[in-house]
Design a protein around this motif. Structure first.
Motif, mmCIF file in Angstrom:
data_model
loop_
_atom_site.group_PDB
_atom_site.id
_atom_site.type_symbol
_atom_site.label_atom_id
_atom_site.label_comp_id
_atom_site.label_asym_id
_atom_site.label_seq_id
_atom_site.Cartn_x
_atom_site.Cartn_y
_atom_site.Cartn_z
ATOM 1 N N VAL A 105 44.163 -41.346 45.365
ATOM 2 C CA VAL A 105 43.980 -42.010 44.072
ATOM 3 C C VAL A 105 44.880 -43.230 44.138
ATOM 4 C CG1 VAL A 105 44.396 -41.872 41.572
ATOM 5 C CG2 VAL A 105 43.473 -39.890 42.803
ATOM 6 N N TYR A 106 44.314 -44.420 43.902
ATOM 7 C CA TYR A 106 45.075 -45.639 44.102
ATOM 8 C C TYR A 106 46.376 -45.607 43.294
ATOM 9 C CZ TYR A 106 46.395 -50.455 44.679
ATOM 10 O OH TYR A 106 47.102 -51.588 44.988
ATOM 11 N N GLY A 107 47.477 -45.796 43.989
ATOM 12 C CA GLY A 107 48.777 -45.862 43.331
ATOM 13 C C GLY A 107 49.301 -44.528 42.823
ATOM 14 N N ASP A 108 48.620 -43.439 43.106
ATOM 15 C CA ASP A 108 49.048 -42.150 42.563
ATOM 16 C C ASP A 108 48.628 -41.006 43.506
ATOM 17 O OD1 ASP A 108 49.920 -40.097 40.966
ATOM 18 O OD2 ASP A 108 48.778 -40.688 39.181
ATOM 19 N N HIS A 109 49.260 -40.983 44.673
ATOM 20 C CA HIS A 109 48.888 -39.995 45.681
ATOM 21 C C HIS A 109 49.076 -38.572 45.146
ATOM 22 C CE1 HIS A 109 47.646 -39.021 49.720
ATOM 23 N NE2 HIS A 109 48.680 -38.212 49.886
ATOM 24 N N GLN A 110 50.085 -38.407 44.293
ATOM 25 C CA GLN A 110 50.354 -37.089 43.733
ATOM 26 C C GLN A 110 49.171 -36.593 42.904
ATOM 27 O OE1 GLN A 110 52.695 -35.476 44.993
ATOM 28 N NE2 GLN A 110 52.199 -33.662 43.756
ATOM 29 N N ARG A 111 48.526 -37.512 42.186
ATOM 30 C CA ARG A 111 47.360 -37.112 41.394
ATOM 31 C C ARG A 111 46.209 -36.668 42.308
ATOM 32 N NH1 ARG A 111 43.807 -40.543 36.966
ATOM 33 N NH2 ARG A 111 42.726 -38.752 36.096
ATOM 34 N N PHE A 112 46.121 -37.327 43.466
ATOM 35 C CA PHE A 112 45.109 -36.940 44.471
ATOM 36 C C PHE A 112 45.371 -35.498 44.917
ATOM 37 C CE2 PHE A 112 43.914 -37.280 49.167
ATOM 38 C CZ PHE A 112 42.548 -37.184 48.943
ATOM 39 N N VAL A 113 46.619 -35.230 45.269
ATOM 40 C CA VAL A 113 46.988 -33.894 45.736
ATOM 41 C C VAL A 113 46.726 -32.862 44.630
ATOM 42 C CG1 VAL A 113 48.914 -32.455 46.552
ATOM 43 C CG2 VAL A 113 48.748 -34.866 47.281
ATOM 44 N N GLU A 114 47.171 -33.184 43.435
ATOM 45 C CA GLU A 114 47.050 -32.213 42.340
ATOM 46 C C GLU A 114 45.601 -31.961 41.932
ATOM 47 O OE1 GLU A 114 49.637 -33.748 39.311
ATOM 48 O OE2 GLU A 114 51.393 -33.158 40.508
ATOM 49 N N THR A 115 44.808 -33.034 41.860
ATOM 50 C CA THR A 115 43.440 -32.876 41.364
ATOM 51 C C THR A 115 42.570 -32.088 42.327
ATOM 52 O OG1 THR A 115 43.685 -35.036 40.344
ATOM 53 C CG2 THR A 115 41.463 -34.134 40.408
ATOM 54 N N TYR A 116 42.737 -32.332 43.616
ATOM 55 C CA TYR A 116 41.756 -31.791 44.556
ATOM 56 C C TYR A 116 42.272 -30.687 45.486
ATOM 57 C CZ TYR A 116 39.660 -36.136 42.975
ATOM 58 O OH TYR A 116 39.171 -37.153 42.188
ATOM 59 N N PHE A 117 43.589 -30.582 45.638
ATOM 60 C CA PHE A 117 44.090 -29.668 46.684
ATOM 61 C C PHE A 117 45.100 -28.633 46.205
ATOM 62 C CE2 PHE A 117 42.667 -33.570 48.688
ATOM 63 C CZ PHE A 117 41.816 -33.081 49.659
ATOM 64 N N THR A 118 45.318 -28.555 44.898
ATOM 65 C CA THR A 118 46.362 -27.663 44.422
ATOM 66 C C THR A 118 45.823 -26.318 43.936
ATOM 67 O OG1 THR A 118 47.735 -29.560 43.911
ATOM 68 C CG2 THR A 118 48.352 -27.495 42.862
ATOM 69 N N ALA A 119 44.671 -26.337 43.261
ATOM 70 C CA ALA A 119 44.115 -25.071 42.759
ATOM 71 C C ALA A 119 43.829 -24.123 43.927
ATOM 72 C CB ALA A 119 42.850 -25.332 41.952
ATOM 73 N N TYR A 120 43.323 -24.672 45.016
ATOM 74 C CA TYR A 120 43.000 -23.858 46.201
ATOM 75 C C TYR A 120 43.597 -24.553 47.409
ATOM 76 C CZ TYR A 120 39.747 -22.169 42.736
ATOM 77 O OH TYR A 120 39.213 -21.677 41.586
ATOM 78 N N PRO A 121 44.880 -24.304 47.696
ATOM 79 C CA PRO A 121 45.579 -25.069 48.740
ATOM 80 C C PRO A 121 44.833 -25.067 50.080
ATOM 81 C CG PRO A 121 47.105 -23.656 47.549
ATOM 82 C CD PRO A 121 45.733 -23.289 47.076
ATOM 83 N N GLY A 122 44.832 -26.248 50.692
ATOM 84 C CA GLY A 122 44.203 -26.376 52.008
ATOM 85 C C GLY A 122 42.703 -26.612 51.962
ATOM 86 N N LYS A 123 42.114 -26.579 50.744
ATOM 87 C CA LYS A 123 40.671 -26.824 50.609
ATOM 88 C C LYS A 123 40.444 -27.943 49.595
ATOM 89 C CE LYS A 123 39.394 -22.626 52.519
ATOM 90 N NZ LYS A 123 40.742 -22.099 52.707
ATOM 91 N N TYR A 124 39.302 -28.605 49.696
ATOM 92 C CA TYR A 124 38.956 -29.644 48.723
ATOM 93 C C TYR A 124 38.202 -28.997 47.569
ATOM 94 C CZ TYR A 124 36.549 -33.623 46.593
ATOM 95 O OH TYR A 124 36.057 -34.542 45.700
ATOM 96 N N PHE A 125 38.760 -29.090 46.375
ATOM 97 C CA PHE A 125 38.134 -28.516 45.182
ATOM 98 C C PHE A 125 37.277 -29.584 44.516
ATOM 99 C CE2 PHE A 125 38.862 -27.175 40.548
ATOM 100 C CZ PHE A 125 37.678 -26.453 40.540
ATOM 101 N N THR A 126 35.979 -29.304 44.414
ATOM 102 C CA THR A 126 35.035 -30.309 43.898
ATOM 103 C C THR A 126 35.067 -30.421 42.384
ATOM 104 O OG1 THR A 126 33.270 -28.683 43.636
ATOM 105 C CG2 THR A 126 33.430 -29.779 45.780
ATOM 106 N N GLY A 127 35.546 -29.367 41.701
ATOM 107 C CA GLY A 127 35.487 -29.363 40.236
ATOM 108 C C GLY A 127 34.148 -28.871 39.706
#
Ligand code: ATP
Ligand code: MG
Length: 648
Positions: A477-499
């Motif tokens: 996520v531009y300027g917010d790598h943490q949001r990238f990690v949290e949005t897509y990789f935190t609910a199920y660590p190590g996998k991409y969560f599509t929502g």
């Protein structure tokens, strides 16, 4: 439940000329999963590299060290791939066929002409001081200069951020500030459905709100309407354009240099600045465009999206041009001057592949078959859809009425984040099931998990995750790598969560059931919104439906349905009862709506997606705080919904 067992074979005339076969798909898919580095190493050769890559994949989805890199030591330029490399063999081929808002207005641009226009535009940007890595915001109508502007950025290594021309000054300003873009490209006015859109006026307001961020504004003359130009800041494209050369060598770019930022549609909240890079994105755009649409050299390909959405980026501009194809770009809307327009344009330009969104299909379906039947549509051989789950009713209409049962439908599931299609019934590789996203594209391994992250096997319903990276994946996520990690990789660590929620049927077909946030839990039964909505839409009186949950004393959640009727249908209690009975019959008593509100319109994003989160708030009686509404297309519909809400 949707009817899992209803299938259509691929029409014979299509099958006999198709590029793929079921065997070839199985073979390539197996290879892509067995050895991704080897598979993608080979596929990377689709592109022309200035310096070939030696590293194919460098990815970690571990939250501590999350990075996604593909072909990371390769050097290339996107426009060298989209334009220059075609000049020898396709110089006189149409790159774009542009169709204006007003019928009768159209132009063709060859690859050679495109080369000159983009090179000039790139030199204009240089004149304005734009350098490699700078962010440039593009706020344009659907005119060829929008494409030239994007490609000009790519030519010199600037990062474009296209903001849909229907957005308000506030929404535009927010996106300008978020990516710190000092240059804004716009037009005097846009034209849509016979009405002019005051783009320059909006751009001026946005520049004001953005408080000094915008240093230069480049203005394209579209309508010739009267606009004010700020001395020193604003410049006409045609004025600077007349002074620059048509020679601009493509900038060598690392595969991982940013190509563009694009803000998501905002269906679920504040839009995210999705960042895509050069090599992997272009590869994904090119490869999916070829395979998903069964591309042939002489196709006339029309994607009806706006370039302000990722669908426009990937399937109007980058995919088709990387493949040397002819891409139709349409300035107008499906219903202007009347509901035949799409099909008239198909006839006029002999479109062979047509790609649109369920929202457009439902709107046209509401007008009946007459406007379709007035046209020939014989040139079309393949139809596509993207953006939301397509209700089986709408699928059948698209297949039978528009395509006369000749054309397969590719229902393409993907996201701004994925760069291009991930789940799709690739043409001639599978029977078709109306409403099913069907099967993964090469290299994509979808899995379904329950709320605790346990993988579900066989026929199952759960949250859709992707287990490994693919070249077209967003990088951050531009300027917010943490949001990238949290949005897509935190609910199920190590996998991409599509929502998104998804069901796999007994035949292994994937069905997107709606967004996970929208799942309703009635007396312990989890239900996707898509299925209840499709049941409602399958009733003759219903044009469109949106379903949300609301707190219910006994069931936990009750089902609240917003229903838009077809022209001429009476909104009364008898119809309410009838609709409840219809849903009971289609899905079962558990899915019966508790409350039905008839509505003249539903709140949608500007890309036409139903915004259920707003409907949920209204159903919960919490309409004082509707959250981020900057991406709402018609704020007025919300007031009507609040005024006429159903009480328990
Ligand atoms: P935001 O992420 O800001 O809430 P958004 O998800 O609407 O907005 P997009 O990236 O434009 O932004 O849309 C991707 C989503 O659209 C998917 O996650 C899915 O919910 C839906 N979608 C797209 N294509 C399909 C399809 N063919 N079938 C079902 N759903 C689809
Ligand atoms: Mg999304």
């Amino acid at each position: 439940m949707s009817d899992d067992s209803k299938t259509y074979p691929v029409p014979e005339a299509f099958a006999s000329q198709a590029n793929l076969t079921p065997e070839k798909y199985r073979e390539m898919y197996a290879a892509s999963i067995a050895d991704p580095a080897a598979f993608w190493g080979e596929q990377g050769k689709r592109l022309d590299w200035m310096t070939p890559y030696t590293v194919v994949k460098d990815v970690s989805w571990e939250t501590g060290d999350l990075h996604v890199r593909w072909y990371s030591d390769g050097v290339l330029n996107v426009t060298a791939n989209c334009i220059d490399r075609h000049l020898d063999t396709r110089g006189d081929k149409a790159a774009f066929i542009w169709e204006g808002d007003k019928p009768g207005e159209s132009h063709t641009v060859t690859y050679r002409q495109l080369h000159a226009s983009v090179s000039k535009f790139a030199n204009v940007l240089k004149e304005l001081g734009v350098k490699k890595g700078d962010r440039v915001t593009i706020y344009m109508p659907m005119i060829l200069e929008a494409a030239y502007a994007m490609l000009a950025c790519a030519r010199i290594g600037a990062v474009h951020s296209v903001v849909f021309g229907g957005f308000s000054p506030e929404a535009l300003a927010g996106r300008i500030v978020d990516c710190g873009s000092e240059v804004l490209i716009t037009a005097d006015e846009g034209l849509r459905g016979g009405k002019s859109v005051p783009l320059k006026v909006n751009a001026d307001k946005a520049a004001g709100i953005a408080g000094g961020t915008v240093k230069k504004m480049l203005v394209v003359k579209r309508t010739g309407g009267n606009v004010s130009m700020t001395e020193g800041r604003d410049h006409w494209l045609h004025e600077i354009g007349a002074t620059v050369s048509a020679d601009c060598p493509p900038e060598p770019m690392n595969a991982e240099d940013p190509l563009f930022i694009l803000y998501t549609s905002g269906s679920t909240g504040k839009p995210k600045g999705v960042l895509h890079t050069t090599g992997g994105y272009l590869l994904w755009a090119s490869m999916t465009h070829e395979y998903v649409f069964d591309l042939k050299e002489n196709d006339i390909f029309w994607c009806s999206a706006d370039v302000g959405w990722v669908t426009g980026h990937t399937y109007i501009i980058y995919g088709p041009l990387a493949n040397g194809a002819t891409s139709v770009m349409f300035e107008g809307v499906p219903t202007y001057p009347d509901a035949s327009r799409f099909w008239q344009v198909c006839d006029k330009h002999q479109v062979t592949i047509f790609y649109t969104a369920p929202t457009a299909i439902r709107a046209l379906m509401r007008e009946g078959e007459g406007p379709v039947n007035k046209t020939s549509r014989k040139s079309i051989r393949l139809l596509g859809t993207v953006g939301e789950p397509i209700n089986p009713e709408a699928w059948e209409w698209y297949f039978h009425v528009v395509g006369e049962a000749r054309c397969p439908i590719v229902d393409t599931w993907w996201q701004t984040e994925t760069g291009g299609t991930l789940i799709v019934p690739l043409p001639n590789t599978t029977d078709m099931k109306p409403g099913a996203g069907s099967h993964p594209f090469f290299g994509i391994k979808p899995i379904l998990v329950d709320a605790d992250g346990r993988e579900l096997e066989g026929a199952a319903d759960g949250n859709l995750l992707i287990t490994d990276s693919w070249p077209g994946q967003m990088r951050t996520v531009y300027g917010d790598h943490q949001r990238f990690v949290e949005t897509y990789f935190t609910a199920y660590p190590g996998k991409y969560f599509t929502g998104d929620g998804c069901r796999r049927d007994a035949d292994g077909f994937y069905w997107i059931t709606g967004r996970v946030d929208d799942v309703i839990n009635v007396s312990g039964h989890r239900m996707g919104t898509a299925e209840v909505e499709s049941a409602l839409v399958s009733h003759d009186a219903v044009a469109e439906a949106a379903v949300v949950g609301y707190p219910h004393d006994i069931k936990g959640q009750g089902i609240y349905a917003y229903v838009t009727l077809r022209a001429g249908c009476e909104a009364d209690d008898a119809l309410r009862k009838n609709l409840v009975a219809h849903v009971r019959n289609e899905i079962g008593p558990i899915a019966s709506p508790d409350l039905i509100q008839f509505a003249p319109g539903l709140p949608k994003t500007r890309s036409g997606k139903i915004m259920r989160r707003i409907l949920r708030k209204i159903a919960e009686n919490e309409f004082s705080n509707l959250g981020d509404t900057s991406t709402l297309a018609e704020p007025e519909v919300v007031k009507d919904l609040i005024d006429n809400r159903q009480n328990r």
